[in-house]
Design an enzyme around this catalytic site. Structure first.
Site, PDB file in Angstrom:
ATOM      1  N   ASN A 167      33.009  23.763 -14.464  1.00  0.00           N
ATOM      2  CA  ASN A 167      33.776  23.156 -15.571  1.00  0.00           C
ATOM      3  C   ASN A 167      33.912  24.076 -16.791  1.00  0.00           C
ATOM      4  OD1 ASN A 167      31.011  22.704 -15.960  1.00  0.00           O
ATOM      5  ND2 ASN A 167      31.408  21.000 -17.327  1.00  0.00           N
ATOM      6  N   GLU A 266      20.041  21.486 -15.999  1.00  0.00           N
ATOM      7  CA  GLU A 266      20.981  20.780 -16.891  1.00  0.00           C
ATOM      8  C   GLU A 266      21.904  19.999 -15.978  1.00  0.00           C
ATOM      9  OE1 GLU A 266      20.720  20.755 -20.027  1.00  0.00           O
ATOM     10  OE2 GLU A 266      19.587  22.549 -20.534  1.00  0.00           O
ATOM     11  N   CYS A 300      30.123  17.967 -19.313  1.00  0.00           N
ATOM     12  CA  CYS A 300      28.924  17.170 -19.048  1.00  0.00           C
ATOM     13  C   CYS A 300      28.589  16.245 -20.214  1.00  0.00           C
ATOM     14  CB  CYS A 300      27.753  18.090 -18.765  1.00  0.00           C
ATOM     15  SG  CYS A 300      27.476  19.260 -20.105  1.00  0.00           S
ATOM     16  N   GLU A 479      17.372  24.187 -23.124  1.00  0.00           N
ATOM     17  CA  GLU A 479      17.951  25.502 -23.385  1.00  0.00           C
ATOM     18  C   GLU A 479      18.243  25.562 -24.884  1.00  0.00           C
ATOM     19  OE1 GLU A 479      21.259  25.365 -20.394  1.00  0.00           O
ATOM     20  OE2 GLU A 479      20.050  26.884 -19.384  1.00  0.00           O
TER      21      GLU A 479
HETATM   22  P1  NAD Z   1      27.524  21.004  -8.307  1.00  0.00           P
HETATM   23  O1  NAD Z   1      26.141  20.504  -8.469  1.00  0.00           O
HETATM   24  O2  NAD Z   1      28.334  20.469  -7.188  1.00  0.00           O
HETATM   25  O3  NAD Z   1      27.554  22.586  -8.116  1.00  0.00           O
HETATM   26  C1  NAD Z   1      26.984  23.434  -9.083  1.00  0.00           C
HETATM   27  C2  NAD Z   1      26.550  24.728  -8.420  1.00  0.00           C
HETATM   28  O4  NAD Z   1      25.480  24.458  -7.516  1.00  0.00           O
HETATM   29  C3  NAD Z   1      27.637  25.411  -7.604  1.00  0.00           C
HETATM   30  O5  NAD Z   1      27.555  26.785  -7.824  1.00  0.00           O
HETATM   31  C4  NAD Z   1      27.255  25.049  -6.187  1.00  0.00           C
HETATM   32  O6  NAD Z   1      27.709  25.969  -5.224  1.00  0.00           O
HETATM   33  C5  NAD Z   1      25.738  25.065  -6.260  1.00  0.00           C
HETATM   34  N1  NAD Z   1      25.033  24.297  -5.248  1.00  0.00           N
HETATM   35  C6  NAD Z   1      25.411  23.142  -4.662  1.00  0.00           C
HETATM   36  N2  NAD Z   1      24.464  22.726  -3.797  1.00  0.00           N
HETATM   37  C7  NAD Z   1      23.466  23.642  -3.832  1.00  0.00           C
HETATM   38  C8  NAD Z   1      22.212  23.761  -3.164  1.00  0.00           C
HETATM   39  N3  NAD Z   1      21.779  22.851  -2.282  1.00  0.00           N
HETATM   40  N4  NAD Z   1      21.429  24.834  -3.449  1.00  0.00           N
HETATM   41  C9  NAD Z   1      21.835  25.755  -4.353  1.00  0.00           C
HETATM   42  N5  NAD Z   1      23.016  25.686  -5.012  1.00  0.00           N
HETATM   43  C10 NAD Z   1      23.816  24.636  -4.759  1.00  0.00           C
HETATM   44  O7  NAD Z   1      28.239  20.746  -9.713  1.00  0.00           O
HETATM   45  P2  NAD Z   1      29.766  20.965 -10.082  1.00  0.00           P
HETATM   46  O8  NAD Z   1      30.578  19.940  -9.345  1.00  0.00           O
HETATM   47  O9  NAD Z   1      30.092  22.392  -9.930  1.00  0.00           O
HETATM   48  O10 NAD Z   1      29.764  20.637 -11.657  1.00  0.00           O
HETATM   49  C11 NAD Z   1      29.908  19.358 -12.174  1.00  0.00           C
HETATM   50  C12 NAD Z   1      28.563  18.748 -12.505  1.00  0.00           C
HETATM   51  O11 NAD Z   1      27.867  19.600 -13.407  1.00  0.00           O
HETATM   52  C13 NAD Z   1      28.653  17.434 -13.223  1.00  0.00           C
HETATM   53  O12 NAD Z   1      27.702  16.547 -12.678  1.00  0.00           O
HETATM   54  C14 NAD Z   1      28.297  17.750 -14.668  1.00  0.00           C
HETATM   55  O13 NAD Z   1      27.778  16.700 -15.406  1.00  0.00           O
HETATM   56  C15 NAD Z   1      27.310  18.833 -14.462  1.00  0.00           C
HETATM   57  N6  NAD Z   1      27.187  19.646 -15.683  1.00  0.00           N
HETATM   58  C16 NAD Z   1      26.067  19.507 -16.467  1.00  0.00           C
HETATM   59  C17 NAD Z   1      25.947  20.234 -17.647  1.00  0.00           C
HETATM   60  C18 NAD Z   1      24.734  20.104 -18.528  1.00  0.00           C
HETATM   61  O14 NAD Z   1      24.546  20.953 -19.380  1.00  0.00           O
HETATM   62  N7  NAD Z   1      23.901  19.097 -18.356  1.00  0.00           N
HETATM   63  C19 NAD Z   1      26.970  21.103 -18.015  1.00  0.00           C
HETATM   64  C20 NAD Z   1      28.101  21.223 -17.194  1.00  0.00           C
HETATM   65  C21 NAD Z   1      28.190  20.488 -16.019  1.00  0.00           C
END
Ligand code: NAD
Length: 498
Positions: A167, A266, A300, A479
């Site tokens: 995102n 996060e 997020c 963080e």
């Molecule tokens: P996601 O969890 O699907 O993927 C994030 C990353 O994790 C990707 O690079 C993906 O390839 C990797 N990944 C997925 N499964 C994995 C595994 N089993 N082992 C290792 N790596 C793995 O998230 P997304 O769809 O890319 O992003 C959206 C989500 O991120 C939303 O839930 C949002 O709330 C969250 N987010 C949180 C924050 C925060 O600061 N709290 C900030 C931005 C986004």
């Protein structure tokens, strides 16, 4: 493949992205997959997925770099390198902007104002912060009255795996890479499979800024059963910092448990705003609209639940609907565009399922709920209307689950206590916004909210020295500022008997 339009629609040059290992771009990798421009649905470039062996090469390159000059440089010297990285991002801002827009489809106004400058600012901020890393010194009483002196040293944690979502690709990646490098670690970054371009561009910047080979590595690929999982489970990784979905955070924590590696997580949110009748209503409406619809709701910290004191409820809903209707979907490269598409077809299907669920559960759709009209050449993109609902029960999935789209539910409340309890009745606890002109109320309410960040009369106003992170299922660790540096360093106590 199409060519550039006047306003600069994708026009990607056909190319292949591989990995960046030991200071060099390499086409190591196995399966190739396509990335897509979310504004048109057209394929942009291909990416090679790093298999276990390639991921291992990246971790080994990072380990080797830790034995070199990087870990032994003074914080001031590393800070100078980090400042050069910031300068090079700024100098190449147009390239970063274009790469980020082609990966995400976000409007140029947003990426130029937020993502790229924050990408640079993260490096300069942590260049400064790492100079102030300090430990504790204790004088200790002993039976012989001569005493002892305890003091703490901090050393880099080692090889940090940095796993990022799609995102805010550059902003969130640099938010982790900058403190990790400032503390003398080496990193292996895995950007989201949807948005690898800026991480690879940053690799070029690392070389330009004089970062030693192996300190910054990038492996591309997917998560479970792919590059992400190989990285998390690699025994050469000393810690994992992750931003993404809560369910992924759970999988990562399990992976890191083997070998007892620390994690910083996060995760998702179901953030709420409380709008009191004594607020500056215009400001509260504008802030709530921004927090619900910015980046097409893919933030997020975004607000998906709004609780409005009954006296101003109708007026608030009407004003918020006007703000939603004023958003302009269109060519992301056109500065007049204020609403980009969702990231992918799959994500739009997910958001549309929630839109259908809201209707089935009896929501009043105040505005939106469909796909907006866009120019012919954008019709293959993943557009969705900003959407506002009222009338749902607190237990509805719409109020409990993170949707991550441009939508929010607005509900009236009567008492301050009631609003606080409804905000807290969530498995998540990332952020909240409170809109009131009553100073005592602002402090009183903020202190009772079970979240990592509360904004009063603002949203997403970030001082990079302040802590950032989630409570409950929104994450582990903080963080930002010196809080983040605790994760990127290991404390070592030295006790000297005098
Ligand atoms: P996601 O969890 O699907 O993927 C994030 C990353 O994790 C990707 O690079 C993906 O390839 C990797 N990944 C997925 N499964 C994995 C595994 N089993 N082992 C290792 N790596 C793995 O998230 P997304 O769809 O890319 O992003 C959206 C989500 O991120 C939303 O839930 C949002 O709330 C969250 N987010 C949180 C924050 C925060 O600061 N709290 C900030 C931005 C986004």
């Amino acid at each position: 493949m199409h060519t550039a339009s006047q306003t600069g629609t994708a026009a990607p040059a056909r190319r292949t992205l591989g990995q960046f290992i030991g200071g060099e771009a390499t086409h190591r990798g196995t399966r190739a997959y396509e990335c897509v421009y979310p504004a048109t649905g057209e394929s942009t470039y291909e990416v090679l997925e790093a298999d276990a062996e390639t991921t291992d090469a990246a971790v080994r390159a990072a380990r080797r770099a830790l034995g070199g000059p990087w870990a032994h440089m003074t914080a001031a010297d590393r800070g100078a390198v980090l400042r050069r990285i910031a300068e090079r991002i700024t100098a190449r801002a147009d390239e970063f902007l274009r790469a980020e827009i082609i990966d995400t489809g976000k409007p140029v106004g947003l990426a130029a104002h937020l993502d790229i400058p924050r990408g640079a600012a993260n490096f300069s901020a942590f260049a400064d912060l790492a100079q102030h890393l300090s430990g504790e010194t204790l004088t200790t009483h002993t039976a012989d009255r001569r005493g002892a002196l305890n003091y703490s040293l901090r050393r880099p944690r080692g090889v940090i795996a940095v796993i990022c979502p799609w995102n805010l690709p550059l902003l969130l990646l640099t938010w982790k890479v900058a403190p990790a490098l400032a503390c003398g670690n080496a990193v292996v970054v895995k950007p989201s499979e949807e948005t690898p371009a800026t991480a690879m561009l940053l690799a070029e910047v690392m070389n330009e800024a004089g970062v030693p080979p192996g300190v910054y590595n990038v492996v591309n690929g997917f998560g479970q059963g792919s590059t992400g999982e190989h990285l998390v489970r690699h025994p050469g990784v000393s810690g994992v910092t992750f931003t993404g979905e809560t369910s992924t955070g759970t999988a990562i924590m399990k992976g890191a448990a083997d070998g007892i590696r620390p994690v910083s997580l996060e995760l998702g949110g179901k953030n709420a705003a409380i709008v009191f009748a004594d607020c500056d209503l215009q400001r509260a409406v504008a802030g709530s609209a921004r927090s619900a619809f910015l980046n097409c709701g893919q933030v997020c910290l975004g607000t998906e639940r709004v609780y409005v004191e009954r006296a101003v409820f109708d007026e608030f809903v009407e004003m918020l609907a006007r703000e939603a209707a004023a958003l302009r979907p269109g060519d992301p490269f056109d500065p007049a565009t204020t609403l980009g598409p969702l990231i992918s077809a799959g994500h739009r299907e997910k958001v549309q399922r929630y839109f259908a669920l809201a209707r089935r559960q009896g929501a009043r759709v105040v505005t939106g709920g469909g796909i907006p009209p866009v120019a012919e050449r954008l019709r293959g993109g993943y557009w969705i209307e900003p959407t506002i609902w009222t009338g749902l029960e607190e237990t509805s999935d719409i109020l409990q689950q993170e949707i991550f789209g441009p939508c929010c539910h607005v509900a009236p409340f009567d008492e301050e206590d009631e609003a606080i309890n409804r905000v807290n009745a969530s498995d998540y606890g990332l952020a909240a916004a409170v809109w009131t002109e009553n100073l005592s109320r602002a402090h009183r309410v903020a202190a009772r909210l079970e979240v990592g960040t509360t904004w009063v009369n603002s949203w997403f106003l970030r001082d990079l020295r302040a802590s950032f992170g989630g409570s409950k299922r929104s994450g582990i660790g903080r963080e930002g500022g010196v809080h983040g540096l605790d994760f990127y360093t290991e404390t070592h106590n030295v006790c000297i008997k005098l």
